[in-house]
Design a protein around this motif. Sequence first.
Motif, mmCIF file in Angstrom:
data_model
loop_
_atom_site.group_PDB
_atom_site.id
_atom_site.type_symbol
_atom_site.label_atom_id
_atom_site.label_comp_id
_atom_site.label_asym_id
_atom_site.label_seq_id
_atom_site.Cartn_x
_atom_site.Cartn_y
_atom_site.Cartn_z
ATOM 1 N N ASP A 261 -12.605 8.615 0.154
ATOM 2 C CA ASP A 261 -11.746 7.270 0.780
ATOM 3 C C ASP A 261 -12.117 6.036 0.383
ATOM 4 O O ASP A 261 -11.222 5.138 0.068
ATOM 5 C CB ASP A 261 -11.973 7.464 2.195
ATOM 6 C CG ASP A 261 -11.178 8.801 2.908
ATOM 7 O OD1 ASP A 261 -10.461 9.253 2.050
ATOM 8 O OD2 ASP A 261 -11.682 9.040 3.859
ATOM 9 N N ARG B 89 0.427 17.776 2.538
ATOM 10 C CA ARG B 89 0.441 16.523 1.700
ATOM 11 C C ARG B 89 1.225 16.691 0.413
ATOM 12 O O ARG B 89 2.023 15.595 -0.038
ATOM 13 C CB ARG B 89 -1.113 16.258 1.241
ATOM 14 C CG ARG B 89 -1.877 15.641 2.310
ATOM 15 C CD ARG B 89 -3.423 15.342 1.692
ATOM 16 N NE ARG B 89 -4.228 14.878 2.883
ATOM 17 C CZ ARG B 89 -5.425 14.523 2.856
ATOM 18 N NH1 ARG B 89 -6.189 14.959 1.767
ATOM 19 N NH2 ARG B 89 -5.958 13.983 3.958
ATOM 20 N N TYR C 9 5.239 8.590 10.189
ATOM 21 C CA TYR C 9 5.154 7.940 8.774
ATOM 22 C C TYR C 9 6.434 7.550 8.343
ATOM 23 O O TYR C 9 6.775 7.003 7.042
ATOM 24 C CB TYR C 9 4.603 8.871 7.810
ATOM 25 C CG TYR C 9 4.989 10.281 7.496
ATOM 26 C CD1 TYR C 9 4.496 11.349 8.219
ATOM 27 C CD2 TYR C 9 6.187 10.639 6.889
ATOM 28 C CE1 TYR C 9 5.215 12.849 8.197
ATOM 29 C CE2 TYR C 9 6.758 11.995 6.806
ATOM 30 C CZ TYR C 9 5.895 13.008 7.447
ATOM 31 O OH TYR C 9 6.463 14.244 7.391
ATOM 32 N N LYS D 223 -3.379 17.789 5.951
ATOM 33 C CA LYS D 223 -3.961 18.088 4.586
ATOM 34 C C LYS D 223 -3.193 19.226 3.882
ATOM 35 O O LYS D 223 -3.109 19.581 2.926
ATOM 36 C CB LYS D 223 -5.384 19.001 4.892
ATOM 37 C CG LYS D 223 -6.439 17.522 5.091
ATOM 38 C CD LYS D 223 -7.787 18.093 5.135
ATOM 39 C CE LYS D 223 -8.636 17.028 5.157
ATOM 40 N NZ LYS D 223 -10.195 17.463 4.896
ATOM 41 N N VAL E 102 -2.101 5.100 0.408
ATOM 42 C CA VAL E 102 -3.328 5.447 1.099
ATOM 43 C C VAL E 102 -3.124 5.673 2.816
ATOM 44 O O VAL E 102 -3.495 6.504 3.434
ATOM 45 C CB VAL E 102 -4.370 4.261 1.191
ATOM 46 C CG1 VAL E 102 -5.437 4.242 2.385
ATOM 47 C CG2 VAL E 102 -4.728 3.823 -0.339
ATOM 48 N N ASN E 103 -2.117 5.041 3.405
ATOM 49 C CA ASN E 103 -1.785 5.205 4.681
ATOM 50 C C ASN E 103 -1.132 6.502 4.889
ATOM 51 O O ASN E 103 -1.145 6.932 5.936
ATOM 52 C CB ASN E 103 -0.997 3.974 5.443
ATOM 53 C CG ASN E 103 -1.704 2.813 5.726
ATOM 54 O OD1 ASN E 103 -2.289 2.682 6.364
ATOM 55 N ND2 ASN E 103 -1.839 1.865 4.770
ATOM 56 N N ALA F 121 -6.820 13.121 -3.611
ATOM 57 C CA ALA F 121 -7.520 12.987 -2.272
ATOM 58 C C ALA F 121 -8.741 13.894 -2.368
ATOM 59 O O ALA F 121 -9.819 13.634 -1.836
ATOM 60 C CB ALA F 121 -6.542 13.361 -1.069
ATOM 61 N N THR G 10 -7.659 -1.417 1.341
ATOM 62 C CA THR G 10 -6.457 -1.228 1.392
ATOM 63 C C THR G 10 -5.528 -2.380 1.770
ATOM 64 O O THR G 10 -4.327 -2.452 1.047
ATOM 65 C CB THR G 10 -6.245 -0.239 2.805
ATOM 66 O OG1 THR G 10 -6.898 0.860 2.597
ATOM 67 C CG2 THR G 10 -4.655 0.468 2.906
ATOM 68 N N GLN H 56 -1.603 9.002 3.262
ATOM 69 C CA GLN H 56 -2.450 10.187 3.321
ATOM 70 C C GLN H 56 -3.080 10.315 4.600
ATOM 71 O O GLN H 56 -3.791 11.407 4.870
ATOM 72 C CB GLN H 56 -3.649 9.994 2.137
ATOM 73 C CG GLN H 56 -4.831 10.855 1.984
ATOM 74 C CD GLN H 56 -5.471 10.812 0.794
ATOM 75 O OE1 GLN H 56 -5.042 10.596 -0.396
ATOM 76 N NE2 GLN H 56 -6.814 10.709 0.883
ATOM 77 N N ARG H 57 -3.587 9.195 5.274
ATOM 78 C CA ARG H 57 -4.236 9.121 6.544
ATOM 79 C C ARG H 57 -3.586 9.848 7.674
ATOM 80 O O ARG H 57 -4.165 10.385 8.569
ATOM 81 C CB ARG H 57 -4.471 7.831 7.052
ATOM 82 C CG ARG H 57 -5.630 7.109 6.044
ATOM 83 C CD ARG H 57 -5.653 5.428 6.460
ATOM 84 N NE ARG H 57 -6.703 4.830 5.610
ATOM 85 C CZ ARG H 57 -6.858 3.506 5.517
ATOM 86 N NH1 ARG H 57 -6.080 2.878 6.482
ATOM 87 N NH2 ARG H 57 -7.875 3.027 4.808
#
Length: 379
Positions: A128, A319, A203, A316, A308-309, A123, A262, A311-312
């Motif tokens: 992105d 992670r 998530y 931070k 990817v999702n 990341a 994505t 990480q969103r």
Amino acid sequence: MSLFTHRAYWRWSAGVQFARLPSTMAPLAFTLLTTAMTGSYRLGGVLMSVFVVAEMAGAVPVGRLLDRVGPARGLPALLLLTAAGYVVLALAADAPAPVLFALVLLPGVSAGALSGGFRTLLADTVDDALLPRAISVDAMILEGVLIGGPALVVLLDLAGTFVPVAAMAVACVAAAVLVPRRAGAPERAESGADVPAARLATYLPWLCCAFTVGLLLSTIEVAPLPLVQRLGAPATAAPVVIVVLSGASIAGSALYAWRGKTGDPRLFLGGFVAGGLVLAVDLGWPGLLASVAVIGGCTGPLVAATSVNLQRLLPKNRRSAGFSLSFTVQAAGFGLGSLAVGVLPLWVTPLFGVFAAAIAGGMLVLKSGRAIGTVSVTS
């Protein structure tokens, strides 16, 4: 910047491949080592099981430690600790089984969070816009590592029984050298915007996607022999199934990387459902190869979209632990799928993956509906 001229990405990629290599070598390396010492391959299988359990148990706690110190600082130390564990295991290969079980815990626990730590560094390595393409290219390279690891063990074993395990330690040292040094300092506190993202329910659909990947893939990767025997084919035809699966996975990841977007994970989950249903039914060679190709083609894109999702959503400063949890959930799915292949009728095992994919897709549909409803109310 183009991904193919992105020097920082390729340094990251080299590091993560070296970090992954020991795990792909371990099953065969442990088996050859214990067979040479005891004359039985069974101890190697049990040793690998202990190693995997240690990885899963240590993934999240060690991932949290990486989040505290920062993966750029913590990963080199963790990799060197893992390398030391492999060296000790190789030197004590003639020890009694209980001692070996205790010794394999060290590299197992420390290796559990390596993938999560490296994924966190990605990341900070690419922006992105390049992230979906970067993950897809990494998935393509991973296929080569999965195939190359056991092949490397076979070659190194010719030089000596202890050489493959020693090479696993060397790979960890190489990965430690290649860990990207430029990364932001770990964030010690969560902002108000991070708090909702830290809730597991937020998530959970993506963790379910990761679980589905492991569950359905294990149905194919662990059972190529019974799948071809069901068609009346000889055992020598079993590698065809793996070749089609790997080829489709590489092709799917390449197409996904070329698009650089994505994508909608529900489309890939639908491919899992369709492929799993066809796999469960005996439709001859066309049905087997078509189902395996569809599942393989959807695997890389689904893994990339999930990553990817996640990480969103992940804060931070969480992670490394979050990605380590994701990889652990995927490994748990693979383990349960492997167990199902061993104890249940062959036609039943793909249905578990179909069911998991349908649940994950349903969660994403509900999540999308809630998001639309929220927008309508607020607007």
